[in-house]
Scaffold this motif. Structure first.
Motif, PDB file in Angstrom:
ATOM      1  N   SER A  30     -27.642  14.514  24.238  1.00 53.88           N
ATOM      2  CA  SER A  30     -27.927  13.252  23.562  1.00 53.88           C
ATOM      3  C   SER A  30     -29.420  13.085  23.286  1.00 53.88           C
ATOM      4  CB  SER A  30     -27.403  12.074  24.386  1.00 53.88           C
ATOM      5  OG  SER A  30     -27.962  12.048  25.682  1.00 53.88           O
ATOM      6  N   ASN A  34     -30.830  12.596  19.568  1.00 53.82           N
ATOM      7  CA  ASN A  34     -31.670  11.446  19.216  1.00 53.82           C
ATOM      8  C   ASN A  34     -33.026  11.876  18.678  1.00 53.82           C
ATOM      9  OD1 ASN A  34     -29.892   9.312  19.798  1.00 53.82           O
ATOM     10  ND2 ASN A  34     -30.338   9.445  21.983  1.00 53.82           N
ATOM     11  N   ARG A  56     -17.519  11.766  25.352  1.00 54.56           N
ATOM     12  CA  ARG A  56     -17.608  10.316  25.204  1.00 54.56           C
ATOM     13  C   ARG A  56     -18.947   9.782  25.730  1.00 54.56           C
ATOM     14  NH1 ARG A  56     -11.324   8.552  26.717  1.00 54.56           N
ATOM     15  NH2 ARG A  56     -10.429   9.405  24.784  1.00 54.56           N
ATOM     16  N   LYS A  59     -21.463  10.382  23.028  1.00 49.78           N
ATOM     17  CA  LYS A  59     -21.251   9.421  21.948  1.00 49.78           C
ATOM     18  C   LYS A  59     -21.758   8.036  22.326  1.00 49.78           C
ATOM     19  CE  LYS A  59     -17.175   9.601  19.964  1.00 49.78           C
ATOM     20  NZ  LYS A  59     -15.688   9.736  19.859  1.00 49.78           N
ATOM     21  N   SER A  60     -21.736   7.727  23.625  1.00 51.55           N
ATOM     22  CA  SER A  60     -22.258   6.420  24.060  1.00 51.55           C
ATOM     23  C   SER A  60     -23.779   6.385  24.049  1.00 51.55           C
ATOM     24  CB  SER A  60     -21.744   6.099  25.467  1.00 51.55           C
ATOM     25  OG  SER A  60     -22.400   6.882  26.460  1.00 51.55           O
ATOM     26  N   ARG A  61     -24.402   7.560  24.030  1.00 49.48           N
ATOM     27  CA  ARG A  61     -25.864   7.648  24.089  1.00 49.48           C
ATOM     28  C   ARG A  61     -26.498   7.855  22.718  1.00 49.48           C
ATOM     29  NH1 ARG A  61     -28.342   9.845  29.058  1.00 49.48           N
ATOM     30  NH2 ARG A  61     -26.915   9.645  30.818  1.00 49.48           N
ATOM     31  N   THR A  62     -25.718   8.307  21.737  1.00 49.30           N
ATOM     32  CA  THR A  62     -26.292   8.622  20.424  1.00 49.30           C
ATOM     33  C   THR A  62     -25.251   8.465  19.334  1.00 49.30           C
ATOM     34  OG1 THR A  62     -27.483  10.281  19.124  1.00 49.30           O
ATOM     35  CG2 THR A  62     -25.773  11.103  20.597  1.00 49.30           C
ATOM     36  N   ASP A  63     -25.722   8.117  18.143  1.00 44.96           N
ATOM     37  CA  ASP A  63     -24.868   8.094  16.956  1.00 44.96           C
ATOM     38  C   ASP A  63     -25.087   9.338  16.099  1.00 44.96           C
ATOM     39  OD1 ASP A  63     -23.797   5.559  17.555  1.00 44.96           O
ATOM     40  OD2 ASP A  63     -25.525   4.560  16.643  1.00 44.96           O
ATOM     41  N   ALA A  64     -25.985  10.210  16.531  1.00 44.16           N
ATOM     42  CA  ALA A  64     -26.329  11.395  15.748  1.00 44.16           C
ATOM     43  C   ALA A  64     -25.287  12.503  15.958  1.00 44.16           C
ATOM     44  CB  ALA A  64     -27.711  11.899  16.160  1.00 44.16           C
ATOM     45  N   ARG A  90     -18.789  16.740  15.593  1.00 48.28           N
ATOM     46  CA  ARG A  90     -19.177  17.274  14.286  1.00 48.28           C
ATOM     47  C   ARG A  90     -19.127  18.801  14.225  1.00 48.28           C
ATOM     48  NH1 ARG A  90     -19.150  17.124   8.992  1.00 48.28           N
ATOM     49  NH2 ARG A  90     -21.073  17.826   7.977  1.00 48.28           N
TER      50      ARG A  90
END
Length: 359
Positions: A30, A34, A56, A59-64, A90
């Motif tokens: 993450s 980021n 998960r 995903k909770s730490r980054t939207d990238a 991705r």
């Protein structure tokens, strides 16, 4: 800096943090994501539930965008692929070449498939099977590695395939990124350099061993599991290399007993795992035991800090790394140096075939 890699996976910078067992966990991945690079989660040492939880958490730490690395030969590879698809990851990367069917399944779900290769023929094979890109590691890279240097292997692969090629093995700064781009790569992948960051969960005492190492302290040995494996030289490695087969077997049994208690694996399971990996390879019984335990040998160092019981996979670049920046600081530094290097290469004096003109 836009390249075929950044366009393919949707990151800002053409940098990849590789999937290193026990190292590339949610925190490192993450932090890398980021920072604008592609972080890859190492799943081979996780159970299916741990993998889903780790995805998960990232995903909770980054939207990238980020990726997951898995072993194509794992018995539950199909289940791991389903987790990747279900969780909307991705990128899927592989340490070994995935099958044509596995590549097709991932691509049908919109997942970008990026296998790793250590030889031109392997890169050609996965490209023909539909891989979206390939990471090519030269002999300078850490862990299991080949004999061909990146500077020789990379241009071979770039010329042989028509998909983006990511260079790995020997990279740690912006100058290396520019060199890889000059060879035709779409970016670089780095393992040891990301391991040696403040965002890495590797124990500080182990990081200190890496930082203290010179390039001569990093060796390739087959004594651990029968395959060429680049790592820091240690008393364990020296002992294995000096041992005859009988002594090596005794040492392997002793260490396997310690690691069995740590891992909770039974003796039959350890032997079965070792025999599965022995298939097609000329391994001694001591190497069969060590092969089955290689993940736990790495865990002993990378998680538990027990360098006396474990191994420390390492690229040669550990010998020139001297600090522990955050992932954000590292990525910013690499990209700034890359832009400075490109600017220097395009300076008027260098563009003029006559060279600098005296005043």
């Amino acid at each position: 800096m836009e390249t075929a890699l950044t366009r393919l996976v949707g990151v800002r910078h053409p940098l990849v943090q590789t999937g290193m067992g026990w190292v590339s966990g949610p925190r490192l991945v993450s932090a890398t994501a980021n920072a604008g690079a592609l972080g890859i989660l190492a799943s081979a040492t996780m159970t299916l539930d741990q993998l889903r939880d780790a995805v998960r958490e990232v995903k909770s730490r980054t939207d990238a965008p980020f990726g997951v690395n898995l072993r194509a030969d794992a018995g539950d590879a199909g289940d791991r692929v389903r987790i990747i698809v279900d969780e909307g990851v991705r990128v899927a990367s592989f340490a070994l070449a995935p099958s044509r069917e596995l590549i097709a399944e991932l691509k049908a779900a919109g997942v970008v498939v990026i296998p790793s290769a250590g030889a031109r023929r392997h890169a050609e094979k996965v490209a023909a099977w539909g891989a979206d890109a390939v990471i090519v590691q030269g002999g300078e890279g850490g862990g299991h590695t080949g004999e061909v240097a990146t500077t020789v292997l990379l241009p071979q692969v770039v010329d042989a395939v028509d998909i983006p090629v990511v260079a790995a093995g020997g990279f740690h700064d912006g100058r290396g990124l520019v060199a890889a781009l000059a060879y035709g790569a779409a970016g670089v992948a780095m393992g040891t350099r990301f391991l040696l960051t403040s965002d890495s969960t590797v124990p500080d005492a182990v990081k200190a061993r890496y930082l203290a190492a010179t390039v001569k302290d990093i060796t390739v040995t087959t004594a651990v599991d029968g395959l060429p494996h680049r790592m820091l030289r240690s008393d364990l490695v020296d002992s294995l290399e000096r041992s005859g087969r009988t002594r090596a077997l005794v040492q392997a049994v002793r260490r396997a007993a310690v690691l069995r208690r740590t891992s909770g694996l039974s003796w039959p399971r350890m032997v079965r795992d070792g025999l599965a990996m022995k298939h097609g390879r000329d391994l001694t019984w001591s190497q069969v035991l060590l092969t089955a335990n290689t993940p736990m040998l790495l865990k002993s160092s990378m998680v538990d800090g027990r360098t006396d019981l474990g191994v420390m996979a390492s690229g040669q670049v550990a010998g020139v790394i001297e600090d522990l920046p955050s992932c954000a600081e590292l990525v910013e530094r690499v990209m700034a140096q890359a832009h400075e290097t490109l600017a220097a290469l395009s300076a008027p004096a260098l563009r003029d075939p006559r060279g600098p003109v005296a005043s």
